[in-house]
Design a protein around this motif. Structure first.
Motif, PDB file in Angstrom:
ATOM      1  N   MET A  54      18.812   7.588 -10.729  1.00  0.00           N
ATOM      2  CA  MET A  54      20.221   7.549 -10.350  1.00  0.00           C
ATOM      3  C   MET A  54      20.759   6.138 -10.532  1.00  0.00           C
ATOM      4  O   MET A  54      20.166   5.172 -10.039  1.00  0.00           O
ATOM      5  CB  MET A  54      20.380   7.985  -8.889  1.00  0.00           C
ATOM      6  CG  MET A  54      21.812   7.996  -8.387  1.00  0.00           C
ATOM      7  SD  MET A  54      21.900   8.313  -6.602  1.00  0.00           S
ATOM      8  CE  MET A  54      22.454   6.714  -6.008  1.00  0.00           C
ATOM      9  N   ALA A  70      24.966  10.675  -2.671  1.00  0.00           N
ATOM     10  CA  ALA A  70      24.166  11.113  -3.813  1.00  0.00           C
ATOM     11  C   ALA A  70      22.693  10.788  -3.600  1.00  0.00           C
ATOM     12  O   ALA A  70      21.801  11.616  -3.876  1.00  0.00           O
ATOM     13  CB  ALA A  70      24.677  10.447  -5.096  1.00  0.00           C
ATOM     14  N   TRP A 112      21.109  10.416 -13.483  1.00  0.00           N
ATOM     15  CA  TRP A 112      22.454  10.575 -12.918  1.00  0.00           C
ATOM     16  C   TRP A 112      23.272   9.298 -13.077  1.00  0.00           C
ATOM     17  O   TRP A 112      22.762   8.198 -12.840  1.00  0.00           O
ATOM     18  CB  TRP A 112      22.379  10.887 -11.426  1.00  0.00           C
ATOM     19  CG  TRP A 112      22.040  12.297 -11.091  1.00  0.00           C
ATOM     20  CD1 TRP A 112      20.802  12.815 -10.840  1.00  0.00           C
ATOM     21  CD2 TRP A 112      22.967  13.381 -10.965  1.00  0.00           C
ATOM     22  NE1 TRP A 112      20.900  14.160 -10.565  1.00  0.00           N
ATOM     23  CE2 TRP A 112      22.214  14.528 -10.631  1.00  0.00           C
ATOM     24  CE3 TRP A 112      24.352  13.491 -11.091  1.00  0.00           C
ATOM     25  CZ2 TRP A 112      22.816  15.777 -10.434  1.00  0.00           C
ATOM     26  CZ3 TRP A 112      24.951  14.731 -10.894  1.00  0.00           C
ATOM     27  CH2 TRP A 112      24.180  15.858 -10.570  1.00  0.00           C
ATOM     28  N   ILE A 114      26.700   7.889 -11.227  1.00  0.00           N
ATOM     29  CA  ILE A 114      27.514   8.218 -10.053  1.00  0.00           C
ATOM     30  C   ILE A 114      28.839   7.470 -10.118  1.00  0.00           C
ATOM     31  O   ILE A 114      28.884   6.245 -10.035  1.00  0.00           O
ATOM     32  CB  ILE A 114      26.781   7.867  -8.744  1.00  0.00           C
ATOM     33  CG1 ILE A 114      25.374   8.486  -8.730  1.00  0.00           C
ATOM     34  CG2 ILE A 114      27.590   8.334  -7.536  1.00  0.00           C
ATOM     35  CD1 ILE A 114      25.344  10.002  -8.843  1.00  0.00           C
ATOM     36  N   ALA A 135      23.354  13.603 -16.040  1.00  0.00           N
ATOM     37  CA  ALA A 135      24.326  14.279 -15.187  1.00  0.00           C
ATOM     38  C   ALA A 135      25.283  13.233 -14.615  1.00  0.00           C
ATOM     39  O   ALA A 135      24.931  12.058 -14.485  1.00  0.00           O
ATOM     40  CB  ALA A 135      23.626  15.049 -14.073  1.00  0.00           C
ATOM     41  N   VAL A 288      24.247  16.957  -6.147  1.00  0.00           N
ATOM     42  CA  VAL A 288      23.157  16.238  -6.809  1.00  0.00           C
ATOM     43  C   VAL A 288      21.831  16.944  -6.581  1.00  0.00           C
ATOM     44  O   VAL A 288      21.024  17.111  -7.515  1.00  0.00           O
ATOM     45  CB  VAL A 288      23.108  14.776  -6.313  1.00  0.00           C
ATOM     46  CG1 VAL A 288      21.822  14.091  -6.745  1.00  0.00           C
ATOM     47  CG2 VAL A 288      24.309  13.999  -6.839  1.00  0.00           C
ATOM     48  N   SER A 292      19.846  18.818  -9.724  1.00  0.00           N
ATOM     49  CA  SER A 292      18.515  18.264  -9.989  1.00  0.00           C
ATOM     50  C   SER A 292      17.435  19.335  -9.833  1.00  0.00           C
ATOM     51  O   SER A 292      16.498  19.419 -10.644  1.00  0.00           O
ATOM     52  CB  SER A 292      18.229  17.091  -9.047  1.00  0.00           C
ATOM     53  OG  SER A 292      19.167  16.054  -9.224  1.00  0.00           O
TER      54      SER A 292
END
Length: 348
Positions: A54, A70, A112, A114, A135, A288, A292
């Motif tokens: 992340m 997140a 990820w 964010i 993502a 999230v 995931s």
């Protein structure tokens, strides 16, 4: 794969995420507290675990807002499944692509980004590494077959806390502190203003932006200005900058001023239960976690999912001890009107 099959996969993925949001809780509170890239605490690691990285925006992982939410989602994934989860903090925008690449080039199964500002970096890295899965929260990368994007109808949740502010203000002045002026935050502002006016046409909404998500001192100064102008309730959508709004409210409460804060993204009562009127939840943690876990189970589904009141993606906490029953009834009545289409909440 045919285009109809792709559309079906996207639809099923969106429905799965919406169903998970409707069934899941709102997550836990508390900070991440680890050095950048550190592994979250959890159960024993499995051999060759699924790995999720992340990358935060400039607000950092302990922003008490959407980055933290997140990370809480990934921390729960670790505890529930044994997945390996790590994060990297971005000190400025130049860090976005290098941080994303660090996870992708290290072979992480999902990476990820964010925050709205991460959209173009995520797109660039995804196109450069078509074998990787990425993502995104709060932005939109469509048409790239290895990216999942999750956006929220923030304006709908903001409308409901606007109803709270319009009903609860004693001065007929309320305030809004935004971080940077871009579409996500403008949706918060527009929804809040609309909710205030729907509940109390005589109320005035004072608006200010700090231009940053990581400067609590500027949030404190912005809140001071709004309170000085007569606002008795301030709603913030400013990430870590919003910590300063709580600091200012707590200082004024000690001096006997009846001021309140409306928190954002997660239930922010831990920042000052005596001054937190309510919070607008934006269930980043559940989004999230769910995406995931879907990727971990082999059902990674590219495309864009938008979550609002209908999907239980935004709303208020279940527990609102400072709100009288009649105000909660008003909130539910306005929520019903949004859901049945009687009210369309503006985005800007």
């Amino acid at each position: 794969m045919s285009m109809s099959s792709v559309r079906l996969r996207r639809t099923l993925g969106a429905l799965g995420l919406a169903a998970a949001l409707a069934l899941a809780g709102c997550g836990t509170s508390g900070g991440a507290g680890k050095a950048p890239g550190a592994e979250t605490p959890g159960g024993p690691a499995k051999e060759n675990p699924f790995r999720v990285g992340m990358v935060t925006d400039t607000g950092g992982v302990n922003d008490n807002s959407f980055n933290q939410s997140a990370w809480e989602g990934l921390s729960r994934l670790k505890n529930d499944t044994g997945a390996e989860v790590r994060y990297l903090e971005s000190k400025d925008e130049a860090d976005y692509i290098p941080n994303l690449n660090q996870f992708v080039q290290s072979g992480f199964d999902l990476t990820w980004g964010i925050g709205y500002m991460m959209a173009e970096p995520v797109k660039a890295v995804a196109q450069e590494h078509p074998e990787a899965h990425l993502a995104l929260i709060d932005g939109e990368v469509d048409g790239v077959p290895n990216v999942v994007s999750v956006r929220f109808n923030e304006q709908e949740g903001a409308f409901l806390v606007g109803v709270v502010a319009g009903k609860m203000t004693r001065t007929n002045k309320v305030g809004f502190v935004g971080g940077m002026e871009f579409p996500v935050i403008k949706r918060f502002e527009a929804g809040f203003q609309a909710g205030v006016k729907a509940a109390n046409p005589n109320a005035e909404v004072l608006i200010t932006y700090t231009g940053a998500f990581n400067k609590p001192d500027e949030g404190k100064a912005a809140a001071a200005s709004l309170y000085d102008q007569g606002a008795d309730i301030v709603f913030h959508a400013a990430g870590q900058t919003g910590d300063g709004v709580f600091s200012e409210a707590k200082e004024r409460r000690k001096r006997g001023e009846a001021v309140w804060v409306i928190g954002v993204d997660r239930d922010q009562r831990d920042l000052g239960p005596e001054v937190t009127l309510t919070s607008m939840l934006k269930r980043v943690d559940v989004a999230v976690y769910t995406v995931s876990k879907q990727a971990m189970e082999g059902t990674f589904t590219p495309g864009v999912t938008v979550l609002g009141l209908k999907e239980d993606g935004v709303g208020l906490p279940a527990d609102n001890p400072h709100l009288p029953p009649e105000v909660l009834r008003d909130v539910e009545a306005f929520k019903a009107k949004i859901l049945n289409g009687e009210i369309t909440v503006p985005k800007e």
